[in-house]
Design a protein around this motif. Structure first.
Motif, PDB file in Angstrom:
ATOM      1  N   PRO A 130       1.683  38.196  16.001  1.00 11.44           N
ATOM      2  CA  PRO A 130       1.893  39.776  15.635  1.00 11.44           C
ATOM      3  C   PRO A 130       2.109  40.607  17.018  1.00 11.44           C
ATOM      4  CG  PRO A 130      -0.394  38.871  15.551  1.00 11.44           C
ATOM      5  CD  PRO A 130       0.600  37.712  15.743  1.00 11.44           C
ATOM      6  N   PRO A 131       2.594  41.752  16.893  1.00 11.96           N
ATOM      7  CA  PRO A 131       2.985  42.330  18.056  1.00 11.96           C
ATOM      8  C   PRO A 131       1.497  43.106  18.545  1.00 11.96           C
ATOM      9  CG  PRO A 131       3.786  43.418  15.795  1.00 11.96           C
ATOM     10  CD  PRO A 131       3.371  42.231  15.526  1.00 11.96           C
ATOM     11  N   ARG A 132       1.424  43.136  19.991  1.00 14.62           N
ATOM     12  CA  ARG A 132       0.227  43.423  20.494  1.00 14.62           C
ATOM     13  C   ARG A 132       0.448  45.100  20.638  1.00 14.62           C
ATOM     14  NH1 ARG A 132      -2.262  38.896  23.052  1.00 14.62           N
ATOM     15  NH2 ARG A 132      -1.042  36.966  22.310  1.00 14.62           N
TER      16      ARG A 132
END
Length: 132
Positions: A130-132
Motif C-alpha cells: 500500500p502507498p505510504r
C-alpha cells in the motif's frame, strides 16, 4: 483464499497418493513416487504463499505464482503420460478422448489458472504494497 484452497486440495491428493503407495494399489508406482515430491512442493508453496498473502507479505505472491505454475505443469505432465500410453491397461488415448482431455484440463485447470491470474494482477500488488 483460492491459494489456500488449492493448497488443501493438493494436500488431499498427496495423502491419497501416499495411501495408494502404502497399500500397494498405485497403478504406476514410479509415477506416484515422483508425484509425491511434486505434490509436496505444490502443497507447501500454495499454503505458505496463501497464508503470506493473508498477512500482506509480498513474497507470498511469488510462492503462489510458482505453486500455480507447478500445478498446471503437473496436469500437463499427467496428460502427456496418458497420451504416451503409460497406463495400467497399456492402452493409448484415442482421438475421441482428446476432446474430453481438453475439456477436463479446462475444468480442473480453471482454479490454478484463476489463482495465477489473481496473484499477478496489479490490485494484488497494491494490496501487498500500500502507498505510504
Amino acid at each position: 483464499m483460492l491459494a489456500v484452497l488449492g493448497g488443501l486440495w493438493t494436500l488431499f491428493l498427496l495423502i491419497n497418493t501416499i495411501v495408494l503407495l502404502v497399500r500397494g494399489e498405485a497403478p504406476l508406482p514410479i509415477w506416484n513416487y515422483s508425484m509425491t515430491l511434486v505434490l509436496t512442493a505444490e502443497t507447501a508453496l500454495l499454503l505458505a504463499g496463501g497464508i503470506m498473502l493473508f498477512r500482506k507479505k509480498p513474497a507470498g505472491r511469488l510462492l503462489v505464482v510458482i505453486g500455480s505454475i507447478l500445478v498446471l505443469l503437473s496436469y500437463v505432465a499427467g496428460i502427456i503420460v496418458g497420451a504416451l500410453g503409460v497406463t495400467t491397461t497399456g492402452g493409448t488415448i484415442t482421438g475421441m478422448a482428446y476432446g474430453g482431455i481438453i475439456a477436463g484440463f479446462l475444468l480442473v485447470g480453471a482454479p490454478p489458472i484463476a489463482t495465477l491470474v489473481l496473484a499477478l494482477i496489479p490490485p494484488t500488488k497494491r494490496y501487498l504494497n500500500p502507498p505510504r
